[in-house]
Design a protein around this motif. Structure first.
Motif, short mmCIF file in Angstrom:
data_model
loop_
_atom_site.label_atom_id
_atom_site.label_comp_id
_atom_site.label_asym_id
_atom_site.label_seq_id
_atom_site.Cartn_x
_atom_site.Cartn_y
_atom_site.Cartn_z
N MET A 1 0.79 -1.16 0.19
CA MET A 1 0.11 -0.20 0.15
C MET A 1 0.81 1.16 -0.12
O MET A 1 2.02 1.34 0.52
N SER A 2 0.21 2.27 -0.57
CA SER A 2 1.09 3.56 -0.78
C SER A 2 0.47 4.88 -0.49
O SER A 2 -1.00 4.73 -0.47
N GLY A 262 -0.96 2.12 -6.93
CA GLY A 262 -1.03 1.30 -5.40
C GLY A 262 -1.10 2.17 -4.49
O GLY A 262 -1.38 1.94 -3.32
N ALA A 263 -1.55 3.53 -4.80
CA ALA A 263 -1.92 4.59 -3.80
C ALA A 263 -3.19 4.06 -3.09
O ALA A 263 -4.22 3.97 -3.93
N ARG A 264 -3.33 4.14 -1.75
CA ARG A 264 -4.61 3.92 -1.12
C ARG A 264 -4.98 5.00 -0.35
O ARG A 264 -6.17 5.19 0.22
N VAL A 265 -4.06 6.01 0.14
CA VAL A 265 -4.32 7.16 0.95
C VAL A 265 -3.56 8.40 0.11
O VAL A 265 -2.67 8.30 -0.36
N ALA A 266 -4.75 9.26 0.15
CA ALA A 266 -4.33 10.41 -0.50
C ALA A 266 -4.45 11.72 0.55
O ALA A 266 -5.73 11.86 0.90
N LEU A 267 -3.34 12.24 0.75
CA LEU A 267 -3.45 13.40 2.01
C LEU A 267 -3.22 14.73 1.17
O LEU A 267 -2.21 14.82 0.64
N GLU A 268 -4.12 15.69 1.46
CA GLU A 268 -3.77 16.99 0.63
C GLU A 268 -3.13 17.77 1.89
O GLU A 268 -3.50 18.10 3.00
#
Length: 308
Positions: A1-2, A262-268
């Motif tokens: 996970m990325s 594969g990114a599963r969390v996107a943090l702004e």
């Protein structure tokens, strides 16, 4: 996970955004480096009056994005990928280790000056929601002419786009878009016509501003918001940074590419949650959230869980 860090563009700025950054040594370091590069106090940039300037706005977004990414990194929160919308590409490149922060400060100041000097008034950008790209392109074709330039600038989501151009042309296109079924047509807090051919000359001048600036291969995957793919070659990233002001933004495709990698969390990063709302539908089954409105310890716990 990325984990993907996202960095917003103009329109996300707000008064007091630099004063709202976490009280942390990395925030202080970022502000001090900014002051040294500019020769002035960056905390004077986030007043309502100052943010009327494209220069102040773009610098604030750079400072806020880099400071927050550094605060998180100091506590173990390191991204696997980064992506920025427009000016957000610069703090993304800093966070990925592509460019030194003092160089980024000087380059962003130059970028914003070129844009502001080229179009000091009478131009801008409008957000159009509720119709698809083909419908909006038909609207643009009815308005666009040498005397009334208007362009499709940002493809943020299948039915959320941004147009750029002359104010009067934007008003005409906005009215036609609403008549065609759009649910929203409103001016953004952007006073220049970004991401279209109107800025081709400024983009060319920006390439010259990179002369002598060292760029490195990214430590985290650098995703281009203009090309919606990963770039690894420093020369390609230099071209992406210098030219993105005159190129369309493909945010939806960029978010999709991050998910496929594969990114599963996107943090702004600050300020706001515009990119979070645009990215969330793509990250269904994952998580899209913003630093703003969430505690740092909560964010760090989520990142640690994602990295296992």
């Amino acid at each position: 996970m990325s984990v993907l860090y996202t960095f917003p563009g103009q329109g996300a700025q707000k008064a007091g955004m630099l004063h709202a950054l976490p009280a942390h040594a990395e925030t202080a370091r970022t502000l001090a480096e900014t002051a040294a590069a500019l020769g002035s106090d960056p905390l004077a940039l986030d007043t309502p009056a100052a943010l009327a300037s494209t220069v102040a706005t773009q610098l604030c977004l750079l400072v806020a994005g880099v400071a927050m990414a550094r605060v998180l990194a100091a506590q173990g929160g390191v991204p696997d990928m980064v992506a920025g919308l427009s000016i957000g590409a610069y703090p993304a490149a800093v966070a990925a280790g592509v460019i030194a922060y003092p160089d980024a400060v000087r380059l962003v100041a130059r970028r914003a000056q070129l844009m502001e000097q080229g179009y000091p008034h009478g131009y801008g950008m409008w957000a159009i929601s509720g119709i698809d790209q083909g419908q909006l392109e038909s609207v643009i074709a009815r308005v666009h002419a040498p005397a009334t330039p208007v362009y499709l600038a940002n493809l943020n989501a299948p039915r959320q786009q941004v147009i750029a151009g002359l104010d009067e042309a934007l008003r005409q296109a906005g009215a036609l878009a609403l008549a065609a079924g759009a649910t929203r047509a409103e001016r953004l807090a952007v006073s220049v016509p970004s991401h279209c051919a109107l800025l081709a000359g400024q983009a060319e001048a920006m390439r010259a501003a990179f002369d002598g600036v060292a760029l490195s291969r990214p430590r985290a995957v650098y995703l281009s918001g203009s090309r919606a793919r990963a770039l690894f070659d420093p020369a390609e990233i230099r071209d992406d940074l210098a030219g993105n002001m005159a190129r369309q933004v493909h945010w939806h495709d960029t978010a999709r590419h991050a998910w496929e990698r594969g990114a599963r969390v996107a943090l702004e990063m600050p300020s706001g949650a515009v990119l979070t709302s645009l990215t969330a539908p793509v990250f269904e089954g994952g998580l899209a959230l913003s630093c703003e409105g969430n505690r740092i310890d909560t964010v760090l716990a989520l990142l640690a869980r994602e990295h296992g």
